[in-house]
Design a protein around this motif. Structure first.
Motif, short mmCIF file in Angstrom:
data_model
loop_
_atom_site.label_atom_id
_atom_site.label_comp_id
_atom_site.label_asym_id
_atom_site.label_seq_id
_atom_site.Cartn_x
_atom_site.Cartn_y
_atom_site.Cartn_z
N VAL A 16 14.68 111.10 -74.02
CA VAL A 16 15.30 112.37 -74.42
C VAL A 16 16.18 112.78 -73.25
O VAL A 16 15.67 113.04 -72.16
CB VAL A 16 14.24 113.46 -74.71
CG1 VAL A 16 14.92 114.75 -75.14
CG2 VAL A 16 13.26 112.99 -75.78
N VAL A 17 17.50 112.79 -73.47
CA VAL A 17 18.40 113.10 -72.36
C VAL A 17 19.04 114.47 -72.55
O VAL A 17 19.34 114.88 -73.67
CB VAL A 17 19.49 112.01 -72.18
CG1 VAL A 17 18.85 110.67 -71.88
CG2 VAL A 17 20.42 111.90 -73.38
N THR A 18 19.23 115.18 -71.44
CA THR A 18 19.93 116.46 -71.49
C THR A 18 21.32 116.25 -70.90
O THR A 18 21.48 115.49 -69.94
CB THR A 18 19.18 117.55 -70.70
OG1 THR A 18 19.24 117.27 -69.29
CG2 THR A 18 17.72 117.64 -71.12
N TYR A 19 22.31 116.90 -71.48
CA TYR A 19 23.68 116.69 -71.00
C TYR A 19 24.46 118.01 -71.04
O TYR A 19 24.09 118.95 -71.76
CB TYR A 19 24.39 115.62 -71.83
CG TYR A 19 24.68 116.02 -73.26
CD1 TYR A 19 23.72 115.88 -74.25
CD2 TYR A 19 25.92 116.56 -73.61
CE1 TYR A 19 23.98 116.27 -75.55
CE2 TYR A 19 26.19 116.94 -74.91
CZ TYR A 19 25.22 116.79 -75.89
OH TYR A 19 25.48 117.19 -77.17
N GLY A 20 25.56 118.03 -70.25
CA GLY A 20 26.29 119.29 -70.13
C GLY A 20 27.62 119.31 -70.85
O GLY A 20 28.16 120.39 -71.13
N GLY A 21 28.19 118.15 -71.14
CA GLY A 21 29.51 118.13 -71.78
C GLY A 21 29.58 117.12 -72.90
O GLY A 21 30.01 117.42 -74.01
N GLY A 22 29.12 115.91 -72.63
CA GLY A 22 29.13 114.85 -73.63
C GLY A 22 28.22 113.73 -73.14
O GLY A 22 28.32 113.31 -71.99
N ALA A 23 27.33 113.26 -74.02
CA ALA A 23 26.37 112.23 -73.60
C ALA A 23 26.93 110.83 -73.77
O ALA A 23 26.32 109.86 -73.30
CB ALA A 23 25.07 112.39 -74.36
N GLY A 48 30.78 122.93 -62.12
CA GLY A 48 29.42 123.46 -62.07
C GLY A 48 29.02 124.16 -63.35
O GLY A 48 29.51 123.84 -64.44
N ALA A 49 28.15 125.14 -63.21
CA ALA A 49 27.56 125.81 -64.38
C ALA A 49 28.60 126.65 -65.12
O ALA A 49 29.49 127.23 -64.51
CB ALA A 49 26.41 126.69 -63.92
N PRO A 50 28.48 126.72 -66.45
CA PRO A 50 29.42 127.54 -67.23
C PRO A 50 29.14 129.03 -67.08
O PRO A 50 28.20 129.44 -66.39
CB PRO A 50 29.17 127.07 -68.67
CG PRO A 50 27.80 126.50 -68.68
CD PRO A 50 27.50 126.03 -67.29
N LYS A 51 29.94 129.84 -67.79
CA LYS A 51 29.75 131.30 -67.74
C LYS A 51 28.44 131.71 -68.44
O LYS A 51 27.93 130.96 -69.27
CB LYS A 51 30.93 131.98 -68.46
CG LYS A 51 32.24 131.78 -67.73
CD LYS A 51 33.18 132.96 -68.04
CE LYS A 51 34.33 133.01 -67.07
NZ LYS A 51 35.35 131.96 -67.33
N ALA A 52 27.97 132.92 -68.11
CA ALA A 52 26.68 133.38 -68.61
C ALA A 52 26.57 133.33 -70.15
O ALA A 52 25.53 132.93 -70.68
CB ALA A 52 26.42 134.80 -68.12
N GLU A 53 27.66 133.69 -70.85
CA GLU A 53 27.58 133.69 -72.33
C GLU A 53 27.37 132.28 -72.86
O GLU A 53 26.62 132.08 -73.83
CB GLU A 53 28.86 134.23 -72.99
CG GLU A 53 29.40 135.55 -72.46
CD GLU A 53 30.33 135.34 -71.30
OE1 GLU A 53 31.47 134.92 -71.53
OE2 GLU A 53 29.93 135.59 -70.14
N LYS A 54 28.05 131.32 -72.25
CA LYS A 54 27.92 129.93 -72.71
C LYS A 54 26.51 129.42 -72.41
O LYS A 54 25.88 128.73 -73.23
CB LYS A 54 28.97 129.07 -71.98
CG LYS A 54 28.96 127.62 -72.36
CD LYS A 54 29.45 127.40 -73.79
CE LYS A 54 29.33 125.96 -74.22
NZ LYS A 54 29.53 125.76 -75.64
N ILE A 55 25.99 129.80 -71.23
CA ILE A 55 24.63 129.38 -70.88
C ILE A 55 23.66 129.91 -71.93
O ILE A 55 22.82 129.18 -72.46
CB ILE A 55 24.24 129.88 -69.46
CG1 ILE A 55 25.07 129.15 -68.41
CG2 ILE A 55 22.75 129.71 -69.20
CD1 ILE A 55 24.80 129.53 -66.97
N LYS A 56 23.82 131.19 -72.28
CA LYS A 56 22.91 131.81 -73.26
C LYS A 56 23.00 131.09 -74.61
O LYS A 56 21.98 130.77 -75.24
CB LYS A 56 23.25 133.30 -73.40
CG LYS A 56 22.28 134.04 -74.30
CD LYS A 56 22.54 135.52 -74.34
CE LYS A 56 21.61 136.27 -75.29
NZ LYS A 56 21.24 135.63 -76.52
N GLU A 57 24.24 130.83 -75.02
CA GLU A 57 24.44 130.16 -76.32
C GLU A 57 23.71 128.80 -76.35
O GLU A 57 23.01 128.47 -77.31
CB GLU A 57 25.95 129.95 -76.48
CG GLU A 57 26.42 129.41 -77.80
CD GLU A 57 27.89 128.99 -77.69
OE1 GLU A 57 28.20 127.87 -78.08
OE2 GLU A 57 28.73 129.78 -77.18
#
Ligand SMILES: Cc1cc2nc3c(=O)[nH]c(=O)nc-3n(C[C@H](O)[C@H](O)[C@H](O)COP(=O)(O)O)c2cc1C
Ligand code: SF4
Ligand code: SF4
Length: 263
Positions: free
Chosen positions: A81-88, A123-132
């Motif tokens: 089970v892999v976690t990814y931030g943009g595209g796996a 790095g990390a996206p904006k707070a709204e994107k993180i929440k989504e």
């Protein structure tokens, strides 16, 4: 009927995923951090699930080393089970091949989109994107847990582009990026010498010298040190303005490997 969840994580997305699966899989489940210690006796598990972040459309080097060293004579059900931030990309196909080259089999692969943590890509996206992203993860993870319970042998479809170029991207990461990673870190005057970076590094790549961390050549690029520093003192190039991130459902204590340097 016991399931082992083997996790590797820098900023907690993969640990939170493993923790969620632990709560939602049926039967007994146990969590083990990679690198594994002697508490993990692999022949005791009917299912072994590997949970880790996507790095350059592949796996963290330390996960690759684990796969190479595994012996699974009792033939458990295995899944990644892999976690990814943009595209796996082709990560799961690539991981399956790694298992096969190591004389093993990977029965299933699942991927879950969570916040990005790689400083060179902003790095990390904006707070709204993180929440989504965090809000939508549990539904997908519940489905994954059901499929693992049923030992469903499923992999996502992979596009031709990532199948073709993914291995090249990974080669650059492993051969060119990782050996140079330690040299790109710097530490600014905000450092309080708390030692947290030293304590959490999964491969003991950080030394404390005159109260400041220094970085060796074994870096896995997990960016745990960068994101968990309580005063954002660790930089990787020009990253002063980047948001630091860790998954809200994980605790710093889960990442501590060594006693504080001053003890
Ligand atoms: C070295 C490195 C390489 C990464 N490469 C990718 C990538 O190729 N594709 C992607 O979608 N995310 C990539 N990411 C983002 C992570 O996969 C993502 O944020 C992951 O959920 C982090 O998991 P963790 O919190 O368990 O460390 C990369 C992150 C790092 C640190
Ligand atoms: S975690 Fe941050 S403040 Fe603490 S020692 Fe490391 S760099 Fe310094
Ligand atoms: S030095 Fe930092 S980024 Fe590299 S492996 Fe250690 S904690 Fe991870």
């Amino acid at each position: 009927m016991t399931t082992a969840l083997l996790w590797f994580s820098g900023t907690g997305n993969s640990l939170a995923t493993a923790q969620f699966l632990q709560k939602n899989l049926s039967g007994k489940t146990e969590l083990f951090r990679i690198p594994l210690d002697d508490s993990f006796v692999m022949t005791e598990y009917e299912k072994i699930i590997f949970v880790f972040p996507v790095y350059a459309w592949g796996y963290p080097r330390i996960v690759g080393k684990l796969i190479e060293s595994l012996k699974l004579p009792h033939n458990p059900f295995t899944a990644a089970v892999v976690t990814y931030g943009g595209g796996a990309g082709n990560t799961l196909e690539f991981t399956k091949k790694k298992f096969e080259k190591s004389g093993l089999h990977l029965d299933a692969g699942f991927q879950i989109h969570l916040p990005e943590n790689y400083p060179p890509f902003g790095g990390a996206p904006k707070a709204e994107k993180i929440k989504e992203l965090l809000d939508s993860a549990p539904d997908s993870l519940k489905e994954i847990a059901l499929k693992i319970d049923k030992k469903e042998k499923e992999f996502p479809k992979v596009g031709w582009f990532s199948s073709l170029f993914g291995p090249l991207a990974y080669w650059f990461f492993a051969e060119m990026g990782l050996p140079r990673a330690g040299k790109k870190f710097s530490v600014n005057d905000a450092c309080t010498s708390c030692g947290i970076c030293y304590q959490i590094c999964p491969v003991d790549n950080i030394k404390m010298e005159a109260g400041r961390p220094t970085f060796g050549s074994k870096c896995e690029q997990c960016f745990g040190c960068f994101h968990w520093c309580p005063v954002s003192a660790i930089q990787y190039g020009k990253t002063e303005k980047q948001t630091r991130y860790h998954h809200p459902d994980v605790k710093l204590s889960s990442f501590i490997r060594r006693k504080n340097h001053s003890l």
